[in-house]
Write a protein that holds these residues in place. Structure first.
Motif, PDB file in Angstrom:
ATOM      1  N   VAL A   1       0.905  -1.300  -0.053  1.00  0.00           N
ATOM      2  CA  VAL A   1      -0.097   0.026  -0.148  1.00  0.00           C
ATOM      3  C   VAL A   1       1.268   1.359  -0.057  1.00  0.00           C
ATOM      4  O   VAL A   1       1.827   1.039   1.237  1.00  0.00           O
ATOM      5  N   LEU A   2       0.199   1.930  -0.906  1.00  0.00           N
ATOM      6  CA  LEU A   2       1.232   3.136  -0.800  1.00  0.00           C
ATOM      7  C   LEU A   2       0.658   4.652  -1.025  1.00  0.00           C
ATOM      8  O   LEU A   2      -0.482   4.442  -1.421  1.00  0.00           O
ATOM      9  N   SER A   3       1.137   5.915  -0.342  1.00  0.00           N
ATOM     10  CA  SER A   3       0.413   6.803   0.116  1.00  0.00           C
ATOM     11  C   SER A   3       1.031   7.660  -1.200  1.00  0.00           C
ATOM     12  O   SER A   3       1.704   8.404  -1.188  1.00  0.00           O
ATOM     13  N   LEU A   4       0.530   7.763  -2.476  1.00  0.00           N
ATOM     14  CA  LEU A   4       1.009   8.443  -4.167  1.00  0.00           C
ATOM     15  C   LEU A   4       0.219   9.882  -4.153  1.00  0.00           C
ATOM     16  O   LEU A   4      -0.296  10.066  -4.270  1.00  0.00           O
ATOM     17  N   SER A   5       1.404  10.538  -3.830  1.00  0.00           N
ATOM     18  CA  SER A   5       1.215  12.093  -4.087  1.00  0.00           C
ATOM     19  C   SER A   5       1.163  13.052  -5.676  1.00  0.00           C
ATOM     20  O   SER A   5       1.398  13.489  -5.355  1.00  0.00           O
ATOM     21  N   GLY A   6       1.723  12.087  -6.372  1.00  0.00           N
ATOM     22  CA  GLY A   6       1.874  12.276  -7.431  1.00  0.00           C
ATOM     23  C   GLY A   6       3.677  13.430  -7.693  1.00  0.00           C
ATOM     24  O   GLY A   6       3.959  13.784  -8.448  1.00  0.00           O
TER      25      GLY A   6
ATOM     26  N   SER B   1      -1.265  13.829 -11.810  1.00  0.00           N
ATOM     27  CA  SER B   1      -0.366  13.333 -11.994  1.00  0.00           C
ATOM     28  C   SER B   1      -0.142  10.899 -11.397  1.00  0.00           C
ATOM     29  O   SER B   1      -0.008  10.702 -11.618  1.00  0.00           O
ATOM     30  N   ALA B   2      -0.792  11.780  -9.400  1.00  0.00           N
ATOM     31  CA  ALA B   2      -0.694  10.414  -9.392  1.00  0.00           C
ATOM     32  C   ALA B   2      -1.730   9.349  -9.702  1.00  0.00           C
ATOM     33  O   ALA B   2      -1.648   7.968 -10.064  1.00  0.00           O
ATOM     34  N   LYS B   3      -2.755  10.044  -9.931  1.00  0.00           N
ATOM     35  CA  LYS B   3      -3.992   9.342 -11.459  1.00  0.00           C
ATOM     36  C   LYS B   3      -3.459   8.522 -12.543  1.00  0.00           C
ATOM     37  O   LYS B   3      -3.735   7.184 -12.981  1.00  0.00           O
ATOM     38  N   LYS B   4      -2.660   9.521 -13.147  1.00  0.00           N
ATOM     39  CA  LYS B   4      -3.054   8.735 -14.243  1.00  0.00           C
ATOM     40  C   LYS B   4      -1.470   7.800 -14.248  1.00  0.00           C
ATOM     41  O   LYS B   4      -1.164   6.462 -15.145  1.00  0.00           O
ATOM     42  N   LEU B   5      -0.639   8.077 -12.913  1.00  0.00           N
ATOM     43  CA  LEU B   5       0.778   6.951 -12.702  1.00  0.00           C
ATOM     44  C   LEU B   5      -0.160   5.287 -12.601  1.00  0.00           C
ATOM     45  O   LEU B   5      -0.102   4.782 -12.851  1.00  0.00           O
ATOM     46  N   ALA B   6      -0.683   5.638 -11.812  1.00  0.00           N
ATOM     47  CA  ALA B   6      -1.617   4.239 -11.112  1.00  0.00           C
ATOM     48  C   ALA B   6      -2.318   3.880 -12.657  1.00  0.00           C
ATOM     49  O   ALA B   6      -1.489   2.324 -12.711  1.00  0.00           O
TER      50      ALA B   6
ATOM     51  N   PHE C   1      19.299  12.313  -7.525  1.00  0.00           N
ATOM     52  CA  PHE C   1      20.235  10.676  -8.042  1.00  0.00           C
ATOM     53  C   PHE C   1      18.039  11.009  -8.665  1.00  0.00           C
ATOM     54  O   PHE C   1      18.276   9.900  -9.061  1.00  0.00           O
ATOM     55  N   ILE C   2      17.314  10.296  -7.633  1.00  0.00           N
ATOM     56  CA  ILE C   2      15.705   9.983  -7.447  1.00  0.00           C
ATOM     57  C   ILE C   2      15.342  11.159  -9.509  1.00  0.00           C
ATOM     58  O   ILE C   2      14.266   9.893 -10.058  1.00  0.00           O
ATOM     59  N   LEU C   3      15.366  12.521  -8.999  1.00  0.00           N
ATOM     60  CA  LEU C   3      14.954  13.321 -10.405  1.00  0.00           C
ATOM     61  C   LEU C   3      15.770  12.721 -11.073  1.00  0.00           C
ATOM     62  O   LEU C   3      14.515  13.124 -12.348  1.00  0.00           O
ATOM     63  N   HIS C   4      17.025  12.463 -11.239  1.00  0.00           N
ATOM     64  CA  HIS C   4      17.721  12.416 -12.292  1.00  0.00           C
ATOM     65  C   HIS C   4      16.836  10.655 -12.990  1.00  0.00           C
ATOM     66  O   HIS C   4      16.048  10.599 -14.084  1.00  0.00           O
ATOM     67  N   TRP C   5      16.910   9.970 -11.513  1.00  0.00           N
ATOM     68  CA  TRP C   5      16.452   8.737 -12.598  1.00  0.00           C
ATOM     69  C   TRP C   5      15.010   8.549 -12.750  1.00  0.00           C
ATOM     70  O   TRP C   5      14.765   7.823 -13.930  1.00  0.00           O
ATOM     71  N   LEU C   6      14.653   9.853 -12.227  1.00  0.00           N
ATOM     72  CA  LEU C   6      12.746   9.164 -12.889  1.00  0.00           C
ATOM     73  C   LEU C   6      12.441   9.642 -14.562  1.00  0.00           C
ATOM     74  O   LEU C   6      11.847   9.494 -15.436  1.00  0.00           O
ATOM     75  N   ARG C   7      13.538  10.939 -14.473  1.00  0.00           N
ATOM     76  CA  ARG C   7      13.406  11.341 -16.322  1.00  0.00           C
ATOM     77  C   ARG C   7      14.338  10.173 -17.048  1.00  0.00           C
ATOM     78  O   ARG C   7      14.162   9.657 -18.922  1.00  0.00           O
ATOM     79  N   TRP C   8      14.920   9.244 -16.301  1.00  0.00           N
ATOM     80  CA  TRP C   8      15.805   7.991 -16.668  1.00  0.00           C
ATOM     81  C   TRP C   8      15.211   6.148 -17.449  1.00  0.00           C
ATOM     82  O   TRP C   8      14.374   5.940 -18.489  1.00  0.00           O
ATOM     83  N   ALA C   9      13.907   6.482 -16.033  1.00  0.00           N
ATOM     84  CA  ALA C   9      12.422   5.478 -16.360  1.00  0.00           C
ATOM     85  C   ALA C   9      11.997   6.009 -17.411  1.00  0.00           C
ATOM     86  O   ALA C   9      11.272   4.932 -17.980  1.00  0.00           O
TER      87      ALA C   9
ATOM     88  N   LEU D   1       4.955   8.343 -16.468  1.00  0.00           N
ATOM     89  CA  LEU D   1       6.154   9.021 -15.545  1.00  0.00           C
ATOM     90  C   LEU D   1       5.894  10.826 -16.661  1.00  0.00           C
ATOM     91  O   LEU D   1       6.632  10.980 -15.366  1.00  0.00           O
ATOM     92  N   GLN D   2       5.769  10.980 -17.148  1.00  0.00           N
ATOM     93  CA  GLN D   2       5.610  12.937 -17.659  1.00  0.00           C
ATOM     94  C   GLN D   2       5.055  13.378 -17.206  1.00  0.00           C
ATOM     95  O   GLN D   2       5.757  14.745 -16.994  1.00  0.00           O
ATOM     96  N   TYR D   3       4.059  13.019 -16.278  1.00  0.00           N
ATOM     97  CA  TYR D   3       3.175  13.765 -15.114  1.00  0.00           C
ATOM     98  C   TYR D   3       4.461  14.311 -14.349  1.00  0.00           C
ATOM     99  O   TYR D   3       4.045  15.719 -13.214  1.00  0.00           O
ATOM    100  N   VAL D   4       4.796  13.210 -13.766  1.00  0.00           N
ATOM    101  CA  VAL D   4       5.289  13.683 -12.045  1.00  0.00           C
ATOM    102  C   VAL D   4       6.805  14.458 -12.916  1.00  0.00           C
ATOM    103  O   VAL D   4       7.469  15.039 -11.828  1.00  0.00           O
TER     104      VAL D   4
END
Length: 613
Positions: A300-305, A373-378, A475-483, A492-495
């Motif tokens: 379970v995850l609290s997804l903030s976007g 962002s949260a809704k579209k990713l989920a 690193f996380i911000l860089h990784w999200l663009r890579w991912a 991930l385009q929204y976040v």
């Protein structure tokens, strides 16, 4: 030398899983026999698992490990097996490798150098063995050699360095093995994963084989064995400075058996992965093992976007994707204890839907951008998605306090209080969802926030496991663009279009994380020097003023802020949810960096910094 066939079997073991650990070893031995392997080496402490911690200190635990070894011996007819276990002699416990040849125990090799840095704590449990020393050991009535021992198979002379033994430069056992003219050195290891570490190991194994002019065979444990450390299951063979074999790391299999003939030509060398790929493979395997070994039914995850929770959602989806690719649907579902979905559509999304439940918990300070962002990713991952408002709960808590103290709370006077209550109000209801699902609640703090306490205790720190707490935000911000591109995660385009923000202040205040703290890129540089390298505030200033383009007084201010927030927030780090060790260092006091909860807060050091030109 004879052209013999040797093998290395990496295993995913679990402390106290005696039956499972035993069966995985036996299955590997039987497979090795079928492949005509003559000498098979298992990783360090394979019988018990490396992560047994203070169980090693007991009398019964090493004794039971010896009983497991005794039970293994009948399975070794026609093969030589080297397997790791703890052995107690009087009051001392030793980290050893037992060598069993064709149903007969030939002896034990004891580890000479113990790891005590970073995540390792071996001196608490084990005693280092002395070079050249050999004693007789009574193994259920049979006397066998124990200590600094070498062995022969056909006309091959072989010996062992156990993990840390190999990292001790000019005093390492390998030099003494060279003097004894060994042809082959095995290195059974429990070497924790860290991004980029495999290159260090590769250089070590190549140089070892060159220095000692021998074959050098390395085999590491596999998987998230006991909760925090991840082992990558690396296996390598080198000869005279040349790498002959390297496997692909971080497998979902219980066992990977590699076999190779002793010859001087390269057999199969897997490529070294880029850091971004290493991260996703290690974290997804860690989640997979944590899920099944904890006997939980999902996450379970609290997804903030935002960046952190989005990273974790993708890692769960990658856990499913990689599991399907390596194990297939039936085995994957059996291992995690869920039914096979009945669907003619996307099986990956169907499994994510079973395993990941998310919720967007908005307030009047949340934006439409983060909700979308949260809704579209989920939706793109297939996760269950709920959304609700917590303004009513926040107002209930706030009004009670206002009534008690006789005044209204305001952003001018009560900024931290009003921010924190929103984060804390989210925790009880998301825990309810985790309990209903018999699932693990995923905490979303990262290492940069852990450094400076930029996380609400019992709010976004609340959870069963904190998958990215050892990874910095930059690193996380860089990784999200890579991912988004490399993992084909268009959600991930929204976040990736948003600037990181806690969204706890009113929207008109345009709160951002970096405005509250400092640039994340600078936090990374300061923490490397302060935490990894243990430099003083003055040292850090003198180094960074030559490396970063920041005005001197502002740089001093950032360094002061880091150390002040660091020292004030050790109590938070003591209470963070368990985290995976993924990088070169982390700030978890239970695994890497200990710091006093109460301290003088670097007052003199920071005062000296103020006086420096």
């Amino acid at each position: 030398m004879s052209s013999i066939k040797i093998g290395a079997a990496t295993l995913n073991q679990t402390p106290l899983d005696w039956k499972g650990n035993f069966n995985r070893i036996v299955n590997a031995i039987e497979q090795a026999k079928s492949e005509q392997i003559e000498i098979l080496c298992f990783p360090e402490l394979a019988i018990t698992g490396y992560g047994s911690e203070d169980l090693f200190l007991s009398y019964w635990y090493p004794k039971k490990a010896l009983e497991q070894l005794k039970a293994l011996i009948p399975h070794t007819t026609g093969i030589t097996v080297a397997v790791g276990l703890p052995v107690r002699i009087d009051t001392q416990v030793y980290n050893t490798v037992a060598i069993v040849e064709n149903g007969q125990l030939k002896g034990f090799v004891a580890k000479q150098f113990l790891a005590i840095d970073g995540v390792h704590y071996e001196f608490r449990w084990f005693t280092p063995w002395k070079a050249f020393e050999k004693v007789e050991f009574d193994f259920f009535g049979e006397i066998v050699p124990f200590g600094d021992v070498t062995f022969h198979h056909k006309n091959i002379h072989y010996g062992f360095e156990i993990c840390e033994d190999a990292w001790r430069g000019p005093v390492r056992p390998g030099y003494r093995l060279q003097e004894r003219k060994v042809d082959l050195i095995f290195n059974p290891s429990a070497s924790h994963f860290a991004m980029g570490k495999t290159l260090e190991r590769k250089e070590l194994i190549e140089s070892s084989s060159e220095i000692f002019d021998c074959y050098y065979c390395y085999v590491n444990l596999l998987g998230n064995e006991a909760g925090r450390m991840i082992f990558d299951g690396e296996t390598m063979l080198a000869k005279s400075g040349k790498l002959l074999y390297r496997n692909q790391l971080l497998s979902y299999q219980d066992c990977q058996l590699q076999s190779f003939f002793i010859k001087d030509e390269a057999q199969d060398i897997a490529p070294v992965l880029e850091k971004e790929k290493e991260f996703v493979q290690a974290a997804s395997l860690a989640l997979f093992d944590y899920l099944r070994k904890s006997r939980s039914k999902g996450f379970v995850l609290s997804l903030s976007g935002g960046a952190d929770s989005s990273t974790i959602a993708v890692l769960v989806a990658e856990m499913v994707r990689r599991g399907l690719e390596e194990l297939g649907v039936e085995t994957f579902c059996k291992k995690v204890g869920i039914p096979i979905p009945e669907t003619d559509k996307d099986i990956e999304k169907a499994l994510v839907n079973q395993l990941l439940t998310t919720a967007y918990q908005g307030t009047k300070n949340s934006s439409e951008d983060t909700f979308q962002s949260a809704k579209k990713l989920a939706e793109s991952l297939g996760a269950v998605f709920y959304d609700w408002k917590i303004d009513e709960e926040v107002e209930s808590y706030t009004s009670k306090i206002e009534k008690a103290i006789g005044r209204d709370l305001t952003w001018e006077k009560d900024d931290i209080t009003l921010q924190n209550i929103q984060a804390r109000a989210r925790s009880p209801i998301i825990w309810m969802l985790a309990n209903i699902n018999n699932a693990l609640l995923l905490s979303t703090s990262n290492r940069s926030e852990g450094d400076v306490g930029y996380a609400t205790m019992d709010g976004d720190t609340s959870g069963s496991i904190s998958p990215i707490a050892a990874v910095d935000k930059y690193f996380i911000l860089h990784w999200l663009r890579w991912a988004q591109e490399n993992l084909d995660r268009p959600g991930l385009q929204y976040v990736n279009s948003l600037q990181p923000t806690a969204e706890l202040r009113p929207l008109e205040k345009t709160q951002t994380d970096e405005k509250d703290l400092m640039p994340y890129s600078l936090i990374v540089e300061i923490e490397k020097l302060a935490i990894r390298d243990q430099r003083s505030p003055m040292d850090i200033y003198l180094i960074l003023k030559e490396e970063v383009e920041i005005e001197a007084e502002q740089l001093k201010g950032y360094i002061k802020k880091f150390f002040q927030l660091w020292s004030r927030n050790q109590w938070k780090r003591e209470r963070l949810a368990p985290s995976f060790h993924l990088d070169q260092f982390n700030v978890d006091p239970k695994t890497w960096f200990r710091f006093p909860i109460l301290s003088g807060g670097f007052a003199e050091e920071l005062e000296l910094l103020d006086k420096t030109e």
